[in-house]
Design a protein around this motif. Structure first.
Motif, short mmCIF file in Angstrom:
data_model
loop_
_atom_site.label_atom_id
_atom_site.label_comp_id
_atom_site.label_asym_id
_atom_site.label_seq_id
_atom_site.Cartn_x
_atom_site.Cartn_y
_atom_site.Cartn_z
N GLN A 26 0.81 -1.22 0.00
CA GLN A 26 0.00 0.00 0.00
C GLN A 26 0.85 1.27 0.00
O GLN A 26 0.51 2.25 -0.69
N LEU A 74 -6.16 2.03 8.11
CA LEU A 74 -6.27 0.90 7.20
C LEU A 74 -6.33 -0.43 7.94
O LEU A 74 -6.93 -1.40 7.45
N ASP A 77 -10.00 -0.55 8.53
CA ASP A 77 -10.88 -0.41 7.37
C ASP A 77 -10.65 -1.47 6.31
O ASP A 77 -11.57 -1.80 5.55
N ARG A 78 -9.43 -2.00 6.25
CA ARG A 78 -9.12 -3.01 5.23
C ARG A 78 -8.49 -4.25 5.87
O ARG A 78 -7.65 -4.92 5.27
N GLU A 81 -8.12 -7.68 4.06
CA GLU A 81 -7.06 -7.82 3.06
C GLU A 81 -5.74 -8.24 3.71
O GLU A 81 -4.90 -8.87 3.04
#
Length: 206
Positions: A26, A74, A77-78, A81
């Protein structure tokens, strides 16, 4: 055969868990290294594993480190993943054991809410005879208390249990209780261990 149940860790045994690799992809390797050097993300995750609220823990950490706020969020929120994909051979091994009516338990450091998220995406996590999840129990590996929960809940102890985990300290804690253990590195080696212990045949462990 003395083994009566097989105990799986989840992260890095049944599903991948590589936060650093996620952040490398990322924000780049160098910025990712700086993030993990400056922000106690793994420590915050241990709090979540002990039962702390997921969003509040991560968002409070972001507020405390405004330079990295977007990157820290993140983690919440992610999250899925970071916890993906599953490890297909390990999943097959679990299902092969269940097909032989061998009880299979989970013993995992996992937050309450993150485990609920994972349950929605990974059907295999519904397939344990019993899951001993740290966030629900308010204690984490390698603390003896979480191993005691499994022993008391299952009625099994010592070499009646064999446990696969990717962290040496968690394996050492199980060894101290007399459990049979396997330090997980690859599913192929875990399969070989299950064959050696007489739990699966070579064909079943493929």
């Amino acid at each position: 055969m003395t083994i009566k149940a097989v105990v799986f860790d989840i992260g890095r045994v049944l599903i991948n868990w590589e936060p650093e690799a996620f952040y490398h992809a990322q924000i780049g390797v160098e910025r990712s290294k700086s993030l993990f050097d400056e922000v106690p993300l793994h420590e915050a995750n241990l709090d979540i594993d002990r039962g702390a609220p997921f969003r509040d823990t991560i968002y409070d950490l972001a507020q405390a480190h405004p330079k990295w706020a977007a990157e820290i969020r993140l983690w919440h929120d992610r999250w899925l993943e970071m916890a993906s994909p599953d490890i297909p051979h390990s999943v097959r091994l679990l299902r092969a054991l269940r097909a032989k009516d061998i009880p299979v338990f989970a013993l995992s450091n996992f937050g309450i809410e993150t485990f609920e998220i994972a349950l929605k995406d990974y059907p295999v996590l519904h397939e344990f005879d019993q899951a001993y999840i740290s966030g629900q129990l308010k204690c984490i590996k390698p603390d003896p208390e979480i191993y005691e929960h499994l022993e008391q809940g299952s009625g099994l102890s010592g070499n009646q249990l064999i446990f696969a985990d990717d962290r040496p300290e968690n394996i050492a804690a199980a060894d101290a209780r007399g459990w049979k253990t396997h330090l997980f590195t690859t599913p192929n080696l875990w399969a070989d261990c299950l064959v050696r212990e007489g739990l699966l045949s070579n064909d079943e462990a493929v």
